[in-house]
Design a protein around this motif. Sequence first.
Motif, mmCIF file in Angstrom:
data_model
loop_
_atom_site.group_PDB
_atom_site.id
_atom_site.type_symbol
_atom_site.label_atom_id
_atom_site.label_comp_id
_atom_site.label_asym_id
_atom_site.label_seq_id
_atom_site.Cartn_x
_atom_site.Cartn_y
_atom_site.Cartn_z
ATOM 1 N N LYS A 106 0.820 -1.216 0.000
ATOM 2 C CA LYS A 106 0.000 0.000 0.000
ATOM 3 C C LYS A 106 0.856 1.270 0.000
ATOM 4 O O LYS A 106 0.332 2.378 0.063
ATOM 5 C CB LYS A 106 -0.925 0.010 1.235
ATOM 6 N N GLY A 107 2.180 1.075 -0.035
ATOM 7 C CA GLY A 107 3.079 2.220 -0.057
ATOM 8 C C GLY A 107 3.316 2.842 1.301
ATOM 9 O O GLY A 107 3.785 3.982 1.401
ATOM 10 N N THR A 108 3.030 2.074 2.375
ATOM 11 C CA THR A 108 3.221 2.578 3.742
ATOM 12 C C THR A 108 4.556 2.076 4.285
ATOM 13 O O THR A 108 4.839 0.872 4.253
ATOM 14 C CB THR A 108 2.083 2.097 4.661
ATOM 15 N N ALA A 109 5.386 2.995 4.765
ATOM 16 C CA ALA A 109 6.688 2.622 5.309
ATOM 17 C C ALA A 109 6.520 1.900 6.656
ATOM 18 O O ALA A 109 5.731 2.336 7.505
ATOM 19 C CB ALA A 109 7.553 3.864 5.486
ATOM 20 N N VAL A 114 5.689 1.599 13.650
ATOM 21 C CA VAL A 114 4.691 0.762 12.976
ATOM 22 C C VAL A 114 4.952 -0.707 13.291
ATOM 23 O O VAL A 114 4.027 -1.475 13.581
ATOM 24 C CB VAL A 114 4.707 1.005 11.448
ATOM 25 N N LEU A 115 6.221 -1.102 13.248
ATOM 26 C CA LEU A 115 6.582 -2.488 13.550
ATOM 27 C C LEU A 115 6.209 -2.847 14.985
ATOM 28 O O LEU A 115 5.722 -3.950 15.257
ATOM 29 C CB LEU A 115 8.079 -2.682 13.332
ATOM 30 N N ASP A 116 6.399 -1.910 15.891
ATOM 31 C CA ASP A 116 6.025 -2.130 17.290
ATOM 32 C C ASP A 116 4.523 -2.351 17.412
ATOM 33 O O ASP A 116 4.063 -3.227 18.156
ATOM 34 C CB ASP A 116 6.463 -0.933 18.139
ATOM 35 N N SER A 117 3.752 -1.589 16.661
ATOM 36 C CA SER A 117 2.296 -1.742 16.667
ATOM 37 C C SER A 117 1.885 -3.099 16.100
ATOM 38 O O SER A 117 0.990 -3.760 16.632
ATOM 39 C CB SER A 117 1.650 -0.610 15.854
ATOM 40 N N PHE A 139 -2.554 1.393 14.781
ATOM 41 C CA PHE A 139 -2.438 2.764 15.289
ATOM 42 C C PHE A 139 -1.031 3.000 15.843
ATOM 43 O O PHE A 139 -0.422 2.123 16.433
ATOM 44 C CB PHE A 139 -3.457 3.018 16.389
ATOM 45 N N VAL A 140 -0.545 4.225 15.621
ATOM 46 C CA VAL A 140 0.681 4.715 16.246
ATOM 47 C C VAL A 140 0.348 6.044 16.886
ATOM 48 O O VAL A 140 -0.070 6.983 16.192
ATOM 49 C CB VAL A 140 1.825 4.883 15.216
ATOM 50 N N SER A 143 -3.051 7.431 16.143
ATOM 51 C CA SER A 143 -3.328 7.814 14.752
ATOM 52 C C SER A 143 -3.271 6.562 13.876
ATOM 53 O O SER A 143 -2.361 5.732 14.020
ATOM 54 C CB SER A 143 -2.294 8.823 14.250
ATOM 55 N N PRO A 144 -4.247 6.382 12.954
ATOM 56 C CA PRO A 144 -4.240 5.194 12.094
ATOM 57 C C PRO A 144 -3.025 5.185 11.165
ATOM 58 O O PRO A 144 -2.628 6.223 10.637
ATOM 59 C CB PRO A 144 -5.550 5.325 11.305
ATOM 60 N N VAL A 145 -2.450 4.023 10.987
ATOM 61 C CA VAL A 145 -1.276 3.886 10.120
ATOM 62 C C VAL A 145 -1.668 4.003 8.657
ATOM 63 O O VAL A 145 -0.944 4.589 7.853
ATOM 64 C CB VAL A 145 -0.571 2.536 10.391
ATOM 65 N N THR A 146 -2.822 3.429 8.310
ATOM 66 C CA THR A 146 -3.310 3.490 6.928
ATOM 67 C C THR A 146 -4.770 3.920 6.914
ATOM 68 O O THR A 146 -5.541 3.547 7.806
ATOM 69 C CB THR A 146 -3.202 2.120 6.240
ATOM 70 N N GLU A 147 -5.125 4.668 5.930
ATOM 71 C CA GLU A 147 -6.519 5.093 5.790
ATOM 72 C C GLU A 147 -7.364 3.906 5.346
ATOM 73 O O GLU A 147 -7.019 3.180 4.427
ATOM 74 C CB GLU A 147 -6.615 6.208 4.732
ATOM 75 N N GLY A 148 -8.454 3.686 6.056
ATOM 76 C CA GLY A 148 -9.343 2.575 5.716
ATOM 77 C C GLY A 148 -8.914 1.232 6.271
ATOM 78 O O GLY A 148 -9.565 0.209 6.023
ATOM 79 N N GLY A 149 -7.821 1.220 7.026
ATOM 80 C CA GLY A 149 -7.379 -0.022 7.649
ATOM 81 C C GLY A 149 -6.627 -0.927 6.701
ATOM 82 O O GLY A 149 -6.397 -0.608 5.536
ATOM 83 N N LEU A 150 -6.245 -2.070 7.213
ATOM 84 C CA LEU A 150 -5.444 -3.046 6.471
ATOM 85 C C LEU A 150 -6.325 -4.250 6.147
ATOM 86 O O LEU A 150 -6.802 -4.937 7.031
ATOM 87 C CB LEU A 150 -4.258 -3.474 7.337
#
Length: 289
Positions: A106-109, A114-117, A139-140, A143-150
């Motif tokens: 999805k192009g999310t780093a 993020v890895l901890d989450s 969430f980090v 705040s959501p990591v990606t819009e619309g979830g994974l």
Amino acid sequence: CDPEIFGNRLNESDIHILPEPVAAALYYVYLAHETGNGTDERYLIVYDVGGGTSDFAVIGYRIELKAEGKKVVKFSVKCTAGELILGGEDFDEITEEYMKNCLTCKGTAVTYDVLDSIRKDREAVKCRVAARDYIHYLFVDDSPVTEGGLTLTRKGFEAYVQNSGKLKSFTTRAEQLLEAFKKKINEEGGRIEDALGRACILPVGGSSKIPLLQEEMEKVFKCKVIAEMDFGEGARFESVSRGAAIYSACMAGMLDDIADIEIEERVLHRISYLWGEDRLHTCVEKNYP
């Protein structure tokens, strides 16, 4: 050891150590309220996918009715197998890799946060995605990591399990258990087809619920996995400790319906505590040649 509980038998008291598959089998047999006096032995094919290891065993049991409607339950371990490098943590790590790959696509780093989450959520995610498709929200700092979830799918998760080689290891151990069971039944003069007709599969441990593993066990043994609704809520996680508690209650004469629980001596350790000179000595009976 509390003298008020053991009284003057304190020096003679034993601690019985039950093999975990026997304890799990005991809980199921007691919970199922099975009646007895059947001439044929029945079997529970126990598989326990725990934190770091996988354990397999076939437990034979008979139930005999005695006076006043009480039962004597007899257990014996027919065969065992195991895998020291395959357990629930391995499936957690597979889930982590799957989630990381989905984020990358999805192009999310995948940053440290993020890895901890992901690592905090991966066990819960494993339990869900192993059974069905669903959307997971990472969430980090709230705040959501990606819009619309994974978006995660059971098919995608199972593909990662297959590619990891873990399913092959699991199946190999199950097949080894079946071969050992065949040998044991043959030594007893029986037919494996008849024995498997009186058997069912008992899952123990959190990762045992993964449908892919249940399906693999059914494929290898050609018999059904006991549904969780027939085993009791939470029993998959607690069946060993609950079975041990039932055994203890029986030994203390606290059960109204069980007269005795018999386990072949070769599968039951006895640790005798010998008190003397202000020291505690432990003696463990050798239970195999």
